[in-house]
Design a protein around this motif. Structure first.
Motif, short mmCIF file in Angstrom:
data_model
loop_
_atom_site.label_atom_id
_atom_site.label_comp_id
_atom_site.label_asym_id
_atom_site.label_seq_id
_atom_site.Cartn_x
_atom_site.Cartn_y
_atom_site.Cartn_z
N MET A 31 0.84 -1.19 0.00
CA MET A 31 0.00 0.00 0.00
C MET A 31 0.87 1.24 0.00
O MET A 31 2.01 1.23 0.48
CB MET A 31 -0.89 0.02 1.25
N ALA A 32 0.33 2.31 -0.52
CA ALA A 32 1.09 3.56 -0.58
C ALA A 32 0.17 4.76 -0.56
O ALA A 32 -1.04 4.65 -0.83
CB ALA A 32 1.95 3.60 -1.83
N PHE A 40 4.88 10.12 -5.34
CA PHE A 40 4.94 9.18 -4.24
C PHE A 40 5.20 9.91 -2.93
O PHE A 40 6.05 10.81 -2.88
CB PHE A 40 6.04 8.16 -4.50
N ALA A 41 4.49 9.51 -1.88
CA ALA A 41 4.69 10.09 -0.57
C ALA A 41 5.26 9.06 0.41
O ALA A 41 6.28 9.30 1.06
CB ALA A 41 3.39 10.67 -0.02
N ALA A 42 4.60 7.91 0.51
CA ALA A 42 5.04 6.88 1.45
C ALA A 42 4.44 5.55 1.04
O ALA A 42 3.35 5.51 0.45
CB ALA A 42 4.61 7.22 2.87
N GLY A 43 5.14 4.46 1.35
CA GLY A 43 4.65 3.14 1.02
C GLY A 43 5.01 2.13 2.09
O GLY A 43 5.95 2.33 2.86
N ILE A 44 4.25 1.03 2.12
CA ILE A 44 4.47 -0.01 3.11
C ILE A 44 4.16 -1.36 2.47
O ILE A 44 3.19 -1.49 1.72
CB ILE A 44 3.60 0.24 4.37
N THR A 45 4.99 -2.34 2.74
CA THR A 45 4.78 -3.66 2.19
C THR A 45 3.61 -4.36 2.86
O THR A 45 3.15 -3.96 3.93
CB THR A 45 6.04 -4.52 2.30
N TRP A 46 3.16 -5.43 2.24
CA TRP A 46 1.96 -6.13 2.68
C TRP A 46 2.04 -6.56 4.14
O TRP A 46 1.01 -6.61 4.83
CB TRP A 46 1.72 -7.36 1.78
N ASP A 73 2.89 21.07 1.55
CA ASP A 73 2.28 19.75 1.66
C ASP A 73 0.82 19.76 1.20
O ASP A 73 0.18 18.70 1.14
CB ASP A 73 2.34 19.25 3.10
N THR A 74 0.31 20.93 0.88
CA THR A 74 -1.06 21.04 0.41
C THR A 74 -1.23 20.26 -0.90
O THR A 74 -0.51 20.50 -1.86
CB THR A 74 -1.45 22.51 0.20
N ALA A 75 -2.16 19.34 -0.89
CA ALA A 75 -2.38 18.46 -2.05
C ALA A 75 -3.57 17.55 -1.77
O ALA A 75 -4.06 17.48 -0.63
CB ALA A 75 -1.15 17.62 -2.33
N VAL A 76 -4.00 16.87 -2.80
CA VAL A 76 -4.92 15.75 -2.61
C VAL A 76 -4.08 14.51 -2.40
O VAL A 76 -3.18 14.22 -3.19
CB VAL A 76 -5.85 15.57 -3.82
N TYR A 77 -4.37 13.79 -1.35
CA TYR A 77 -3.62 12.59 -1.02
C TYR A 77 -4.46 11.36 -1.39
O TYR A 77 -5.62 11.24 -1.00
CB TYR A 77 -3.29 12.58 0.47
N PHE A 78 -3.82 10.50 -2.16
CA PHE A 78 -4.47 9.28 -2.65
C PHE A 78 -3.82 8.05 -2.03
O PHE A 78 -2.59 7.99 -1.97
CB PHE A 78 -4.35 9.17 -4.16
N CYS A 79 -4.63 7.09 -1.63
CA CYS A 79 -4.05 5.81 -1.26
C CYS A 79 -4.18 4.86 -2.43
O CYS A 79 -5.07 5.01 -3.28
CB CYS A 79 -4.70 5.24 -0.01
N ALA A 80 -3.27 3.90 -2.49
CA ALA A 80 -3.22 2.99 -3.61
C ALA A 80 -2.74 1.63 -3.15
O ALA A 80 -2.05 1.51 -2.13
CB ALA A 80 -2.29 3.54 -4.70
N ALA A 81 -3.07 0.61 -3.94
CA ALA A 81 -2.69 -0.76 -3.60
C ALA A 81 -2.16 -1.49 -4.83
O ALA A 81 -2.63 -1.25 -5.95
CB ALA A 81 -3.90 -1.52 -3.06
N LYS A 82 -1.17 -2.34 -4.60
CA LYS A 82 -0.65 -3.19 -5.67
C LYS A 82 -0.34 -4.55 -5.07
O LYS A 82 -0.12 -4.69 -3.88
CB LYS A 82 0.60 -2.57 -6.28
N TRP A 132 8.83 -1.62 -7.18
CA TRP A 132 9.17 -0.84 -6.00
C TRP A 132 7.92 -0.16 -5.43
O TRP A 132 6.97 0.13 -6.14
CB TRP A 132 10.18 0.25 -6.37
N LEU A 133 7.96 0.10 -4.15
CA LEU A 133 6.84 0.77 -3.50
C LEU A 133 6.55 2.13 -4.12
O LEU A 133 5.41 2.58 -4.13
CB LEU A 133 7.11 0.95 -2.01
N SER A 134 7.56 2.80 -4.63
CA SER A 134 7.39 4.16 -5.15
C SER A 134 6.95 4.22 -6.60
O SER A 134 6.76 5.32 -7.14
CB SER A 134 8.69 4.94 -4.98
#
Length: 124
Positions: free
Chosen positions: A33-34, A46-52, A89-98, A104-106
């Motif tokens: 997830m990221a 890309f902002a941040a990611g984490i493995t399953w 840091d103002t932005a729309v933040y989206f979460c995503a899954a792969k 790579w996470l990014s």
């Protein structure tokens, strides 16, 4: 898998927010997830990611030290704790899954599933 992001809002410089991304439809435990973000007129980044399994995390350099990504697979939820927020840091933040292990996470193009985004606005 369907993703629902929440937790955005308006904060002052130096403030904190915690974003949440709830997954439904399938268990998110098989997915890396990221969080990505997109500011007006700019490309999604890309902002941040984490493995399953939550073992490995990665952060964009401009956020490192100010954010923490975590996940609770029992709740099918991923979090992004943000602190010391800046106007840039103002932005729309989206979460995503792969699928786990795929690229790579990014790597934005590797993510198959996206949430609708949550707006983060940091006032100066």
């Amino acid at each position: 898998v369907q993703l629902q992001a929440s937790g955005g809002g308006l904060v002052q410089t130096g403030g904190s927010l915690r974003l949440s991304c709830a997954a439904s439809g399938r268990s998110s435990s098989n997915y890396d997830m990221a969080w990505f973000r997109q500011a007006p007129g700019k490309e999604r980044e890309f902002a941040a990611g984490i493995t399953w399994d939550g073992v490995t995390t990665r952060y964009a350099g401009f956020l490192k030290g100010r954010v923490t990504i975590s996940r609770d697979n029992a709740k099918n939820t991923v979090y992004l704790q943000m602190q010391s927020l800046k106007p840039e840091d103002t932005a729309v933040y989206f979460c995503a899954a792969k699928m786990y292990g795929s690229a790579w996470l990014s790597t934005l193009s590797a993510y198959n599933y996206w949430g609708q985004g949550t707006q983060v606005t940091v006032s100066s």
